[in-house]
Design an enzyme around this catalytic site. Structure first.
Site, PDB file in Angstrom:
ATOM      1  N   SER A   1       1.060   3.788  -3.303  1.00 36.67           N
ATOM      2  CA  SER A   1       0.503   4.863  -4.133  1.00 36.67           C
ATOM      3  C   SER A   1      -0.876   5.304  -3.666  1.00 36.67           C
ATOM      4  O   SER A   1      -1.677   4.505  -3.177  1.00 36.67           O
ATOM      5  CB  SER A   1       0.422   4.405  -5.594  1.00 36.67           C
ATOM      6  OG  SER A   1       1.705   4.164  -6.117  1.00 36.67           O
TER       7      SER A   1
ATOM      8  N   SER B   1      -1.725  -3.585  -6.180  1.00 36.73           N
ATOM      9  CA  SER B   1      -1.811  -4.854  -6.903  1.00 36.73           C
ATOM     10  C   SER B   1      -2.118  -6.017  -5.966  1.00 36.73           C
ATOM     11  O   SER B   1      -1.452  -6.204  -4.950  1.00 36.73           O
ATOM     12  CB  SER B   1      -0.496  -5.129  -7.632  1.00 36.73           C
ATOM     13  OG  SER B   1      -0.236  -4.125  -8.589  1.00 36.73           O
TER      14      SER B   1
ATOM     15  N   GLU C   1      13.868  -4.396  -4.497  1.00 32.60           N
ATOM     16  CA  GLU C   1      13.322  -4.679  -5.825  1.00 32.60           C
ATOM     17  C   GLU C   1      14.326  -4.342  -6.920  1.00 32.60           C
ATOM     18  O   GLU C   1      14.330  -4.969  -7.979  1.00 32.60           O
ATOM     19  CB  GLU C   1      12.040  -3.842  -6.003  1.00 32.60           C
ATOM     20  CG  GLU C   1      11.324  -4.041  -7.315  1.00 32.60           C
ATOM     21  CD  GLU C   1      10.118  -3.122  -7.466  1.00 32.60           C
ATOM     22  OE1 GLU C   1       9.165  -3.532  -8.132  1.00 32.60           O
ATOM     23  OE2 GLU C   1      10.149  -2.003  -6.934  1.00 32.60           O
TER      24      GLU C   1
ATOM     25  N   GLY D   1       0.818  -1.201   0.000  1.00 33.67           N
ATOM     26  CA  GLY D   1       0.000   0.000   0.000  1.00 33.67           C
ATOM     27  C   GLY D   1       0.853   1.252   0.000  1.00 33.67           C
ATOM     28  O   GLY D   1       1.109   1.838   1.056  1.00 33.67           O
TER      29      GLY D   1
ATOM     30  N   GLU E   1      11.241   9.289 -15.285  1.00 39.02           N
ATOM     31  CA  GLU E   1      11.530  10.679 -14.897  1.00 39.02           C
ATOM     32  C   GLU E   1      12.337  10.732 -13.604  1.00 39.02           C
ATOM     33  O   GLU E   1      13.296  11.505 -13.473  1.00 39.02           O
ATOM     34  CB  GLU E   1      10.212  11.459 -14.738  1.00 39.02           C
ATOM     35  CG  GLU E   1       9.463  11.709 -16.038  1.00 39.02           C
ATOM     36  CD  GLU E   1       8.699  10.487 -16.537  1.00 39.02           C
ATOM     37  OE1 GLU E   1       8.218  10.510 -17.672  1.00 39.02           O
ATOM     38  OE2 GLU E   1       8.600   9.488 -15.783  1.00 39.02           O
TER      39      GLU E   1
END
Length: 391
Positions: free
Chosen positions: A131, A163, A248, A129, A375
């Site tokens: 975003s 997700s 990750e 959890g 970015e």
């Protein structure tokens, strides 16, 4: 420069390859598929537990956490062998690679026992959890609040793009616990079981996933979370976030290199434009391998190079996207057809994939977003490689 591995690493590879040859589930066993990134079929649960018990799940971990204290080079060949056979070691990748890893880095001993081990053994599944609406790439802008009330936190707010949340048993949730602190401070991390009263999960589809729904909106309405579920120190969530994503990113470039090499195998150029695109694809794959090997060697020496990982992530994700786009353009209207419809597009091995070229192209955009957007990577490269001033 040595581009081969020492004998001890190759012995490690051979041992793992022998384990896979002896223990891989049969095709008949693997009939049930996963429907989200936190839905794990029973056969896949048995497979992951076997990997855990044998020390092959995450070999860099100590034995009590599914590993064998493997070196970074051994972890690398472990991933290579899995990819060579197109094998998943977990159908709950965020639970395995981010959430359990974060608990092992920042959690208490009780949290490791209560949460990390069951996630690693896929007795429970987990979702991330992070975003929120208005706080995607800029995680520090999150507004979900957690207020300490006695021995519980009371959580209110919303997450999105979570997700697998509808199938997950627990959420590793980033919350704001000090609204008066600067935005990169005052953030904390809570483990929130999804069956807690006040937690609402609303799954939704996407352009390419209308049937297999993975994304979720998650709402928290006066959700009471035991204070013992705090991961790391209070108001130190930004440090946990960087560590969580760091787990990750370390070998993320390898997945992009393997995808580029797969594209190169299945793209057969027939005209000048295709040959130019193919040459660029092969050069990008080789460049990524060489730069990645240099980063891997530094990691093996115990050196940390965040900027190099940003370069690799940027190069790999955008090269995969460009190559997928070129393949789709070369396929023409066939890119929108079922993979089995190959003629007259014999230069594209459409049958090599379970998904069509359009789906592969559409999915390539996730690579330039997940794990830090292009970015964000460019900003890191500008500041840490080129030495440009912060804007």
């Amino acid at each position: 420069m040595q581009l081969t591995f020492d004998a001890d690493v190759e012995r490690f590879r051979a041992e793992f390859a022998a384990f896979l040859d002896a223990n891989l589930p049969s095709e008949a066993e693997t009939g049930e598929r996963a429907y989200s990134s936190a839905h794990v079929p029973e056969w896949a649960r048995r497979w992951q537990r076997l990997l855990f018990d044998s020390g092959w799940l995450l070999p860099g971990n100590p034995p009590e956490f599914g590993g064998r204290n493997a070196s970074i080079l051994e972890q690398y060949v472990h991933l290579e062998e899995l990819d060579r056979r197109r094998i998943y070691h977990s159908f709950n990748p965020q639970g395995l690679g981010i959430i359990a890893a974060s608990l092992l880095s920042f959690g208490s001993e009780e949290q490791k026992r209560r949460w990390a081990v069951p996630i690693l053994r896929v007795e429970i599944t987990a979702a991330l959890g992070m975003s929120e609406p208005g706080a995607g790439s800029d995680l520090a802008s999150l507004r979900t609040r957690a207020v300490l009330d006695g021995d519980h936190f009371v959580v209110n707010g919303q997450k999105i793009w979570t997700s697998g949340a509808h199938d997950a048993d627990v959420l590793l949730t980033f919350v704001r616990t000090d609204p008066d602190a600067p935005k990169h401070k005052g953030i904390s991390v809570l483990l929130i079981p999804t069956d807690t009263p006040g937690v609402t999960r609303r799954p939704f589809g996407s352009l390419i996933d209308r049937d297999d729904v993975d994304f979720n909106e998650v709402f928290f309405d006066d959700v009471r979370v035991p204070a013992e579920n705090l991961v790391g120190a209070l108001n130190n969530g930004w440090h946990v976030a960087n560590g969580s994503l760091g787990h990750e990113r370390t070998l993320l470039w390898l997945s992009f290199a393997l995808r580029l090499e797969e594209l190169a195998r299945d793209f057969r150029p027939v005209d000048a434009l295709d040959r130019d695109a193919y040459a660029r694809l092969v050069m990008d794959a080789q460049a990524l391998r060489l730069l990645g090997s240099a980063a891997l060697a530094r990691a093996a020496r115990g050196e940390q190079d965040v900027a190099a990982l940003s370069v690799l992530k940027l190069l790999g994700s955008e090269a995969v996207q460009k190559a997928s786009e070129q393949a789709m353009e070369s396929a023409g209207v066939a890119a929108l057809e079922h993979p089995g419809m190959t003629a007259p597009y014999a230069h594209l091995n459409l049958e090599a994939f379970s998904a069509g070229w359009f789906e592969r192209y559409a999915r390539s955009f996730a690579g330039t977003i997940a794990g830090g957007t292009s970015e964000i990577q460019r900003t890191i490269v500008a500041e840490r490689v080129l030495g440009l001033p912060r804007s």
